[in-house]
Design an enzyme around this catalytic site. Structure first.
Site, PDB file in Angstrom:
ATOM      1  N   ASN A 147       0.760  -1.200   0.115  1.00 30.65           N
ATOM      2  CA  ASN A 147       0.045   0.034   0.084  1.00 30.65           C
ATOM      3  C   ASN A 147       0.732   1.298   0.037  1.00 30.65           C
ATOM      4  O   ASN A 147       0.295   2.375   0.066  1.00 30.65           O
ATOM      5  CB  ASN A 147      -1.011   0.124   1.100  1.00 30.65           C
ATOM      6  CG  ASN A 147      -1.818  -1.105   1.212  1.00 30.65           C
ATOM      7  OD1 ASN A 147      -1.814  -1.978   1.995  1.00 30.65           O
ATOM      8  ND2 ASN A 147      -2.662  -1.068   0.330  1.00 30.65           N
ATOM      9  N   ARG A 148       2.087   1.093   0.003  1.00 33.93           N
ATOM     10  CA  ARG A 148       2.737   2.252   0.022  1.00 33.93           C
ATOM     11  C   ARG A 148       2.788   3.073  -1.149  1.00 33.93           C
ATOM     12  O   ARG A 148       3.017   4.443  -0.643  1.00 33.93           O
ATOM     13  CB  ARG A 148       4.508   1.941   0.158  1.00 33.93           C
ATOM     14  CG  ARG A 148       5.292   3.111   1.044  1.00 33.93           C
ATOM     15  CD  ARG A 148       6.710   2.796   0.687  1.00 33.93           C
ATOM     16  NE  ARG A 148       7.264   1.340   1.064  1.00 33.93           N
ATOM     17  CZ  ARG A 148       7.453   1.036   2.530  1.00 33.93           C
ATOM     18  NH1 ARG A 148       7.369   2.152   3.372  1.00 33.93           N
ATOM     19  NH2 ARG A 148       7.813  -0.151   3.134  1.00 33.93           N
TER      20      ARG A 148
END
Length: 314
Positions: A249-250
């Site tokens: 999800n970065r």
């Protein structure tokens, strides 16, 4: 002209070209939570020149530079050797503490020990430096703008390290003759003006330009979180990360944060599609599967078209 002459003390506002590199540095300063910038390119492409000029503008001094052979004690802190030899334990701050509120420059980061890179990236993302001495653990608040450079011909970074750099820029040498001429003439002219200065005299015009530019970035940093990000913009950031198959999800977070920084940089009160479009490349090109597998990070016109299609809802 040596490396320590005009080309390395050229004012940031006078540097011609390398707009992507400059933009990435500015975004990382405005939004420290971005987590640093990775500049990838061959030697002689201006990476060090731009980084040093940016640091001098923002901090009035050169960046704190971490050498390739740095030990963990040198990075996080240890004991003063002279005092230790006399049987006294006197703490010595490490380079990460020295870089607090400044710019930390890691040249050839791909050649640095992975463990050291991990430590630096942990502190960059958390803002907390943990120092352990004599069985005691101490936490210190540390914040700096991390910039790493690498020459891809000398090897890449492991995927888990590559992903942790917030933004990444592929730096290439200028090939257009007129642009190269403009760069050369700018450096030569500045070199000439330096030679005409009297002892103790500064190039006041350039200093004033830098101050004005710095003020814009500082204002953007202060107003960063007053810039609103509409829900539909957040959703498009997620869709972009999914489309380019960014792991985890970065990527979603970095696109949204960088877009907010870009909007703040341009005095906006709300993030728009064009802000996302202008930062998507920096946040995604090193998070795609092909980049994580073999450090191949080219970004082409088709990628730009894909970004536009998603932002336009196509």
């Amino acid at each position: 002209m040596t490396e320590q002459s005009a080309i390395h003390i050229l004012p940031y506002t006078q540097i011609v070209g390398q707009l992507e590199m400059k933009l990435a540095l500015e975004l990382a300063y405005i939004a420290p939570r971005i987590g640093g910038v990775l500049l990838s390119g061959q030697r002689g492409t201006g990476k060090s020149t731009v980084v040093r000029a940016f640091a001098r503008m923002m901090d009035d001094k050169l960046p704190v530079t971490l050498p390739i052979n740095a030990t963990e004690d040198r990075v996080v802190g240890g004991w003063l050797i002279e005092e230790l030899m006399r049987g006294e334990l006197v703490p010595q701050p490490g380079l990460l503490e020295d870089a607090n509120t400044r710019l930390l420059y890691v040249d050839e980061v791909n050649l640095l020990d992975d463990h050291i890179v991990n430590i630096i990236l942990d502190v960059t993302s958390t803002g907390v430096l943990v120092v352990q001495r004599e069985g005691k653990s101490e936490e210190k608040q540390v914040s700096f703008t991390l910039v790493g450079t690498m020459n891809p011909e000398e090897g890449g970074l492991r995927p888990q390290l590559l992903d942790r750099f917030g933004l990444m820029v592929n730096v290439t040498a200028e090939t257009e003759e007129d642009k190269r001429m403009e760069i050369l003439r700018t450096v030569l002219e500045f070199d000439k003006k330096l030679s005409q200065l009297q002892p103790g005299e500064s190039s006041a015009g350039y200093v004033e330009e830098n101050k004005e530019y710095k003020a814009v970035l500082e204002t953007a940093r202060q107003k960063l979180y007053s810039v609103k990000t509409p829900v539909e913009i957040d959703r498009k950031c997620v869709k972009l990360a999914q489309k380019f198959k960014a792991e985890g999800n970065r990527g979603d977070y970095i696109i949204a944060l960088a877009a907010r920084a870009y909007a703040a940089r341009h005095g906006k009160t709300e993030v728009e599609e064009e802000d996302v479009e202008n930062v998507a490349k920096f946040a995604l090109q090193h998070r795609r599967p092909q980049a994580l597998q073999n450090n191949q990070m080219p970004w082409n016109d088709k990628d730009n078209e894909t970004v536009q299609q998603i932002l336009n809802g196509d």
